[in-house]
Write an enzyme that holds these catalytic residues in place. Structure first.
Site, mmCIF file in Angstrom:
data_model
loop_
_atom_site.group_PDB
_atom_site.id
_atom_site.type_symbol
_atom_site.label_atom_id
_atom_site.label_comp_id
_atom_site.label_asym_id
_atom_site.label_seq_id
_atom_site.Cartn_x
_atom_site.Cartn_y
_atom_site.Cartn_z
ATOM 1 N N HIS A 1 0.849 -1.277 -0.025
ATOM 2 C CA HIS A 1 0.000 -0.139 0.167
ATOM 3 C C HIS A 1 0.907 1.329 -0.114
ATOM 4 O O HIS A 1 1.860 1.209 0.262
ATOM 5 C CB HIS A 1 -0.830 -0.164 1.169
ATOM 6 C CG HIS A 1 -2.064 -0.899 0.816
ATOM 7 N ND1 HIS A 1 -2.000 -2.170 1.545
ATOM 8 C CD2 HIS A 1 -3.522 -0.733 0.497
ATOM 9 C CE1 HIS A 1 -3.065 -2.887 1.254
ATOM 10 N NE2 HIS A 1 -4.132 -1.719 0.778
ATOM 11 N N LYS B 1 -0.366 4.909 4.502
ATOM 12 C CA LYS B 1 -1.325 3.855 5.349
ATOM 13 C C LYS B 1 -0.665 3.685 6.644
ATOM 14 O O LYS B 1 0.248 3.200 6.759
ATOM 15 C CB LYS B 1 -1.525 2.444 4.395
ATOM 16 C CG LYS B 1 -2.422 1.695 5.048
ATOM 17 C CD LYS B 1 -3.016 0.516 4.022
ATOM 18 C CE LYS B 1 -3.975 -0.739 4.592
ATOM 19 N NZ LYS B 1 -5.168 0.203 4.968
#
EC number: 1.17.1.8
Length: 250
Positions: free
Chosen positions: A135, A139
């Site tokens: 990600h 995040k």
């Protein structure tokens, strides 16, 4: 009949994408918005003015959101991740009174990935299974909620312990490991590896943007309208579609 959808986390990335995508759905509208910088008591107004609330916010507001939803009999679609075990118990308790759909990933692709992994696990019984997820650098939670969801779908078919960090320990036979990468602007990539002595099979889903997550959440909110009380997942929503296509002749 127009469905009034409240949006919690309206100024976040997912919230903004839902606001951009909502006009593609003619039978619903955004009736109220809430973001984490506002007073939590405003969640009462959010739920009061909504048939269903889509939540992509932070775990910290869950208790107040559930209280408000129970007060005004408002259905919930929860896409927030990073909940504790006690917060999941709170959702399970509320679902005895309200229809609630919780999923760490609302896209059809990620849920189909989980379904395929479940089926592969039944067949590849002697293969080691590992998950790799990536990600964007901002995040906050690792591993991702989607990776945990996928691991739990696998362990529903085969009794395995989920591990996030082996350190200097060797792999045990009865475990499934999750590894995380963070960097760049990656929307979300998940790979499930079935590792045998003579071959490796890899299942992969890559999100190119957040549109599939937003569309899935809106569709889930519409789908939830005629459902009885209970805690649902996106697989409950998608399984009729999956089963329909599986019954087609190859």
């Amino acid at each position: 009949m127009i469905i009034n959808i409240g949006l919690s986390g309206a100024t976040g990335k997912m919230g903004r994408t839902i606001l951009e995508r909502i006009d593609n759905f003619k039978n619903c509208k955004i009736s109220a918005k809430f973001n984490s910088t506002r007073d939590l008591h405003e969640l009462n107004d959010l739920c009061k003015n909504s048939d269903v609330v889509i939540d992509f916010s932070t775990p910290e507001i869950l208790e107040k959101l559930v209280d408000s939803a129970l007060k005004y009999d408002t259905k919930l679609v929860i896409g927030t991740t990073g909940f504790t075990s006690s917060q999941f118990k709170l959702l399970e308790k509320a679902a005895k009174t309200l229809p609630i759909l919780y999923s760490a990933n609302m896209s059809i692709g990620a849920n189909l990935l989980g379904y395929l992994a479940k089926e592969a696990t039944k067949i590849l019984d002697d293969y080691d299974i590992e998950i790799l997820e990536a990600h964007h650098r901002a995040k906050k939670d690792a591993p991702s909620g989607t990776a945990i969801m996928l691991a739990e779908m696998v362990t529903a078919e085969k009794e395995l312990d989920i591990t996030f960090n082996r350190g200097n320990k060797t792999r045990r036979t009865n475990e499934i490991g999750i590894s995380s990468l963070r960097g760049g602007n990656v929307h979300g990539t998940h790979e499930i590896f079935f590792l045998g002595d003579d071959e490796t099979i890899t299942l992969k889903h890559e999100a190119l943007n957040k549109n599939s997550f937003a569309d899935g959440a809106i569709r889930a909110a519409i789908w939830l309208q005629d459902k009885q009380t209970g805690l649902y997942s996106m697989l409950d929503f998608y399984k009729n579609l999956i089963n329909y296509h599986l019954k087609k002749p190859i």
